[in-house]
Design a protein around this motif. Structure first.
Motif, PDB file in Angstrom:
ATOM      1  N   LYS A  73       0.829  -1.208   0.000  1.00 42.44           N
ATOM      2  CA  LYS A  73       0.000   0.000   0.000  1.00 42.44           C
ATOM      3  C   LYS A  73       0.866   1.262   0.000  1.00 42.44           C
ATOM      4  O   LYS A  73       0.448   2.305  -0.508  1.00 42.44           O
ATOM      5  CB  LYS A  73      -0.944  -0.021   1.200  1.00 42.44           C
ATOM      6  N   ILE A  74       2.059   1.170   0.546  1.00 37.06           N
ATOM      7  CA  ILE A  74       3.005   2.292   0.453  1.00 37.06           C
ATOM      8  C   ILE A  74       3.464   2.449  -0.991  1.00 37.06           C
ATOM      9  O   ILE A  74       3.497   3.556  -1.541  1.00 37.06           O
ATOM     10  CB  ILE A  74       4.198   2.061   1.396  1.00 37.06           C
ATOM     11  N   ILE A  75       3.808   1.336  -1.642  1.00 38.97           N
ATOM     12  CA  ILE A  75       4.252   1.387  -3.034  1.00 38.97           C
ATOM     13  C   ILE A  75       3.128   1.875  -3.939  1.00 38.97           C
ATOM     14  O   ILE A  75       3.372   2.571  -4.929  1.00 38.97           O
ATOM     15  CB  ILE A  75       4.753   0.001  -3.482  1.00 38.97           C
ATOM     16  N   ALA A  76       1.875   1.529  -3.598  1.00 35.97           N
ATOM     17  CA  ALA A  76       0.727   1.947  -4.408  1.00 35.97           C
ATOM     18  C   ALA A  76       0.226   3.335  -4.045  1.00 35.97           C
ATOM     19  O   ALA A  76      -0.792   3.787  -4.584  1.00 35.97           O
ATOM     20  CB  ALA A  76      -0.405   0.933  -4.263  1.00 35.97           C
ATOM     21  N   GLY A  77       0.893   4.003  -3.118  1.00 37.15           N
ATOM     22  CA  GLY A  77       0.529   5.378  -2.780  1.00 37.15           C
ATOM     23  C   GLY A  77      -0.616   5.521  -1.807  1.00 37.15           C
ATOM     24  O   GLY A  77      -1.069   6.638  -1.537  1.00 37.15           O
ATOM     25  N   PHE A 105      12.565   4.403  -4.865  1.00 37.83           N
ATOM     26  CA  PHE A 105      13.197   4.707  -6.150  1.00 37.83           C
ATOM     27  C   PHE A 105      12.434   3.955  -7.239  1.00 37.83           C
ATOM     28  O   PHE A 105      12.256   2.733  -7.164  1.00 37.83           O
ATOM     29  CB  PHE A 105      14.664   4.270  -6.154  1.00 37.83           C
ATOM     30  N   LEU A 106      11.971   4.683  -8.251  1.00 36.58           N
ATOM     31  CA  LEU A 106      11.218   4.102  -9.356  1.00 36.58           C
ATOM     32  C   LEU A 106      11.958   4.393 -10.653  1.00 36.58           C
ATOM     33  O   LEU A 106      12.198   5.556 -10.987  1.00 36.58           O
ATOM     34  CB  LEU A 106       9.808   4.710  -9.393  1.00 36.58           C
ATOM     35  N   ARG A 107      12.364   3.319 -11.355  1.00 30.56           N
ATOM     36  CA  ARG A 107      13.166   3.439 -12.590  1.00 30.56           C
ATOM     37  C   ARG A 107      14.415   4.288 -12.362  1.00 30.56           C
ATOM     38  O   ARG A 107      14.780   5.122 -13.186  1.00 30.56           O
ATOM     39  CB  ARG A 107      12.324   4.003 -13.719  1.00 30.56           C
ATOM     40  N   GLY A 108      15.021   4.101 -11.189  1.00 29.92           N
ATOM     41  CA  GLY A 108      16.276   4.786 -10.896  1.00 29.92           C
ATOM     42  C   GLY A 108      16.134   6.171 -10.318  1.00 29.92           C
ATOM     43  O   GLY A 108      17.139   6.778  -9.922  1.00 29.92           O
ATOM     44  N   GLU A 109      14.907   6.713 -10.243  1.00 35.92           N
ATOM     45  CA  GLU A 109      14.710   8.060  -9.733  1.00 35.92           C
ATOM     46  C   GLU A 109      13.978   8.020  -8.389  1.00 35.92           C
ATOM     47  O   GLU A 109      13.017   7.274  -8.229  1.00 35.92           O
ATOM     48  CB  GLU A 109      13.889   8.892 -10.722  1.00 35.92           C
ATOM     49  N   LYS A 110      14.434   8.831  -7.444  1.00 37.19           N
ATOM     50  CA  LYS A 110      13.777   8.920  -6.157  1.00 37.19           C
ATOM     51  C   LYS A 110      12.430   9.610  -6.325  1.00 37.19           C
ATOM     52  O   LYS A 110      12.331  10.654  -6.972  1.00 37.19           O
ATOM     53  CB  LYS A 110      14.652   9.693  -5.161  1.00 37.19           C
ATOM     54  N   VAL A 111      11.371   9.009  -5.748  1.00 42.88           N
ATOM     55  CA  VAL A 111      10.033   9.578  -5.913  1.00 42.88           C
ATOM     56  C   VAL A 111       9.325   9.666  -4.567  1.00 42.88           C
ATOM     57  O   VAL A 111       9.659   8.954  -3.622  1.00 42.88           O
ATOM     58  CB  VAL A 111       9.168   8.722  -6.884  1.00 42.88           C
ATOM     59  N   ARG A 112       8.346  10.531  -4.517  1.00 40.67           N
ATOM     60  CA  ARG A 112       7.420  10.614  -3.393  1.00 40.67           C
ATOM     61  C   ARG A 112       6.020  10.426  -3.962  1.00 40.67           C
ATOM     62  O   ARG A 112       5.600  11.196  -4.842  1.00 40.67           O
ATOM     63  CB  ARG A 112       7.533  11.955  -2.673  1.00 40.67           C
ATOM     64  N   LEU A 113       5.316   9.411  -3.500  1.00 44.39           N
ATOM     65  CA  LEU A 113       3.995   9.083  -4.040  1.00 44.39           C
ATOM     66  C   LEU A 113       2.924   9.799  -3.228  1.00 44.39           C
ATOM     67  O   LEU A 113       2.763   9.549  -2.028  1.00 44.39           O
ATOM     68  CB  LEU A 113       3.775   7.566  -4.017  1.00 44.39           C
ATOM     69  N   PRO A 137      -2.868   7.212  -4.391  1.00 43.97           N
ATOM     70  CA  PRO A 137      -3.017   6.133  -5.376  1.00 43.97           C
ATOM     71  C   PRO A 137      -3.059   6.619  -6.819  1.00 43.97           C
ATOM     72  O   PRO A 137      -2.521   5.953  -7.707  1.00 43.97           O
ATOM     73  CB  PRO A 137      -4.353   5.478  -4.980  1.00 43.97           C
ATOM     74  N   LEU A 138      -3.683   7.761  -7.075  1.00 41.43           N
ATOM     75  CA  LEU A 138      -3.742   8.262  -8.448  1.00 41.43           C
ATOM     76  C   LEU A 138      -2.359   8.682  -8.935  1.00 41.43           C
ATOM     77  O   LEU A 138      -2.020   8.490 -10.108  1.00 41.43           O
ATOM     78  CB  LEU A 138      -4.726   9.437  -8.538  1.00 41.43           C
ATOM     79  N   ASP A 139      -1.569   9.227  -8.036  1.00 41.62           N
ATOM     80  CA  ASP A 139      -0.197   9.586  -8.384  1.00 41.62           C
ATOM     81  C   ASP A 139       0.602   8.329  -8.744  1.00 41.62           C
ATOM     82  O   ASP A 139       1.368   8.311  -9.718  1.00 41.62           O
ATOM     83  CB  ASP A 139       0.452  10.322  -7.208  1.00 41.62           C
ATOM     84  N   ALA A 140       0.409   7.253  -7.962  1.00 36.10           N
ATOM     85  CA  ALA A 140       1.099   5.989  -8.249  1.00 36.10           C
ATOM     86  C   ALA A 140       0.682   5.439  -9.607  1.00 36.10           C
ATOM     87  O   ALA A 140       1.516   4.968 -10.393  1.00 36.10           O
ATOM     88  CB  ALA A 140       0.812   4.981  -7.144  1.00 36.10           C
ATOM     89  N   LEU A 141      -0.624   5.519  -9.909  1.00 41.13           N
ATOM     90  CA  LEU A 141      -1.109   5.053 -11.212  1.00 41.13           C
ATOM     91  C   LEU A 141      -0.486   5.859 -12.344  1.00 41.13           C
ATOM     92  O   LEU A 141      -0.082   5.306 -13.373  1.00 41.13           O
ATOM     93  CB  LEU A 141      -2.641   5.146 -11.276  1.00 41.13           C
ATOM     94  N   GLU A 142      -0.424   7.163 -12.175  1.00 40.99           N
ATOM     95  CA  GLU A 142       0.176   8.013 -13.203  1.00 40.99           C
ATOM     96  C   GLU A 142       1.641   7.663 -13.448  1.00 40.99           C
ATOM     97  O   GLU A 142       2.158   7.827 -14.550  1.00 40.99           O
ATOM     98  CB  GLU A 142       0.074   9.487 -12.789  1.00 40.99           C
ATOM     99  N   ARG A 143       2.299   7.149 -12.388  1.00 40.84           N
ATOM    100  CA  ARG A 143       3.712   6.790 -12.504  1.00 40.84           C
ATOM    101  C   ARG A 143       3.920   5.340 -12.955  1.00 40.84           C
ATOM    102  O   ARG A 143       5.047   4.858 -13.001  1.00 40.84           O
ATOM    103  CB  ARG A 143       4.417   7.018 -11.166  1.00 40.84           C
TER     104      ARG A 143
END
Length: 512
Positions: A66-70, A80-88, A91-97
């Protein structure tokens, strides 16, 4: 909502590089009031692989996903998502990513069509600004053809089986074109044939470079579909291994920190008088002419493929959906069970297969969920509940079943699926039933808790309780039952004694 163009470009850059790291988390900590759910956890997912998460209920698997899914924000740690540090940021932000999640508890809207559920918030619009339902149905059918799913896009979700709804959830997640796909117990309601279909879909997704996080309690699935796995225990990271490097016993030791020597601790109980007799039980359009006897101290397994009518028979016996014809006798006396209240008066209890929709009162506390079935005359005086005595009994049951919670006032929706299941079992044990009907009692339960529940069922039988146990897991049916009744398409096809039953015989009767 579709994937953003930035995310789509990132996904394109990563295509053709299987094995590249898609997702990495480091030092994740998540706290809830009174509970540390995750403590310094790490995890890594590679492109084109299936990474299984293993652990007992309450180990922190679903919290991490649930943390990974925002859905949750960690108190500490980095993603880190695809090598870049992210802040989610939700859930909609996670989907967009490009991160999609299929939840263990399905969340479809029952009075909308399959197509409407899949494309909600992303509906195709015609030139007049109106939803183009024909185009939406066409896109759904195209998606289903790709995944080999045979469901009418225009069917309302409420008319689908649990297994079909699961397939719709999977198709919905795939429709987002995400490259990180999280599956939380996706096979909990599927037959063996449907599980194999799901695995075919997963293998196809792997060839497209999608990374899949797969949460399961079923060891055989791990060895069949997962490339590697990570184990969590009590909110902490234990280790990661290739699935080809370990045995089932190795994984169990990592999960529970101890040996599980007997998954099916079936004790020989004294089976005495017939307590329940069912004759010609029928519910028009669902099941027909069901007849059997159940004796004190007996565990009667009920087996059959999804859709065979197993759960419908249980619901009819308990008065949830009363039968249209047939006779039911308890202690030799014919009774009429037109409602669950009638069934409870005759000493019956029923654990439903769907803890979310028909079991738990999600906004209420653990205490309220546990005590609700025992608030009868003996616990009420002058119109008031004897709350002190009721709370004491509930607390004793919580300790006996080892429900993991900071206190009894915690909302049940905040518990893991396995601990929710324990609360529901406690609810019915507090009524001191003489006839206990258990529909999928260990669905979504980890290996350690399964052994505990099996031991409890065996102990209840030893105390003279008559048990009907419905399960889709044949090893469970074979390991726990004194006799096994098999159903196919609403008909009883046979009853096998424990000493003559095996998986082949059961499947022959279930597939007639």
């Amino acid at each position: 909502m579709m994937i953003s163009e930035k995310t789509r470009a990132a996904i394109e850059r990563y295509k053709g590089k299987p094995g590249d790291e898609l997702l990495r988390i480091e030092g994740i900590r998540k706290e809830f009031p009174g509970v540390v759910a995750l403590d310094d956890v790490r995890f890594s997912l590679r492109r084109g692989t299936v990474h299984a998460l293993m652990g007992e209920n309450g180990a922190g698997k679903s919290t991490l996903m649930k943390i990974i899914a925002g859905i949750y924000t960690p108190n500490k740690g980095e993603i880190f998502l695809r090598g870049e540090k992210v802040r989610l940021n939700g859930p909609l932000d996670a989907l967009e990513r490009g991160i999609a999640m299929i939840h263990q508890e399905l969340a479809l809207m029952p009075f909308m069509t399959v197509a409407e559920n899949i494309w909600i918030r992303r509906e195709p619009i015609n030139r007049m600004g109106i939803i183009n339902h024909a185009e939406m149905a066409r896109k759904t059918q195209e998606l289903f053809d790709r995944l080999n799913i045979r469901i009418d896009p225009l069917s309302e979700v409420r008319f689908l089986t649990v297994a079909q709804r699961q397939m719709v959830e999977i198709a919905k997640a795939v429709s987002y074109e995400s490259d990180v796909l999280i599956m939380d117990e996706p096979t909990s309601a599927l037959t063996e044939t449907e599980v194999e279909h799901l695995f075919e879909i997963i293998r196809d997704l792997k060839t497209r470079g999608i990374g899949i996080v797969y949460i399961t309690h079923k060891m055989n699935e791990l060895f069949e579909i997962a490339d590697e796995f990570s184990v969590f225990r009590d909110g902490k990271y234990v280790g990661t291994h290739a699935s080809s490097e370990v045995t089932r016993d190795d994984i169990i030791r990592m999960m529970v920190g101890r040996e599980i020597t007997d998954m099916f601790p079936k004790e020989e109980a004294e089976i005495t008088d017939t307590i329940l007799s069912v004759e010609g039980l029928t519910l028009e359009g669902t099941f027909h002419d069901i007849s059997f006897d159940l004796r004190k101290g007996e565990i009667l397994g009920l087996a059959g493929l999804v859709g065979s009518g197993r759960s419908n028979v249980a619901e009819a016996l308990f008065g949830v959906t009363p039968a249209t014809s047939g006779r039911v006798r308890i202690d030799g006396q014919e009774v009429r069970i037109a409602s669950p209240a009638d069934a409870m008066k005759h000493g019956m209890a029923f654990l439903t297969e769907d803890r979310k929709d028909t079991g738990c009162f999600l906004p209420l506390s653990i205490l309220e969920n546990m005590q609700i079935a025992m608030l009868q005359e003996k616990n009420v005086r002058m119109g008031f509940v004897e709350q002190g005595e009721v709370s004491r009994q509930c607390e004793e049951m919580r300790e006996a079943l080892r429900v993991k919670t900071p206190n009894m006032q915690e909302r049940i929706e905040n518990l893991s699926g396995g601990n929710q299941q324990k609360v529901l079992i406690a609810r019915w044990l507090l009524t001191k039933p003489r006839i206990l009907i258990l529909d999928e009692p260990t669905r979504g339960i980890d290996v350690g808790a399964k052994a505990e529940i099996h031991r409890l069922i065996s102990r209840l039988a030893g105390e003279g309780v008559a048990v009907i146990m419905i399960s889709s897991e044949l090893p469970e049916v074979l390991g726990m039952s004194d006799r096994i009744m098999v159903m196919h398409e609403g008909h009883m096809t046979g009853i096998l004694n424990r000493n003559e039953a095996d998986q082949v015989k059961i499947m022959e009767l279930a597939a007639r």
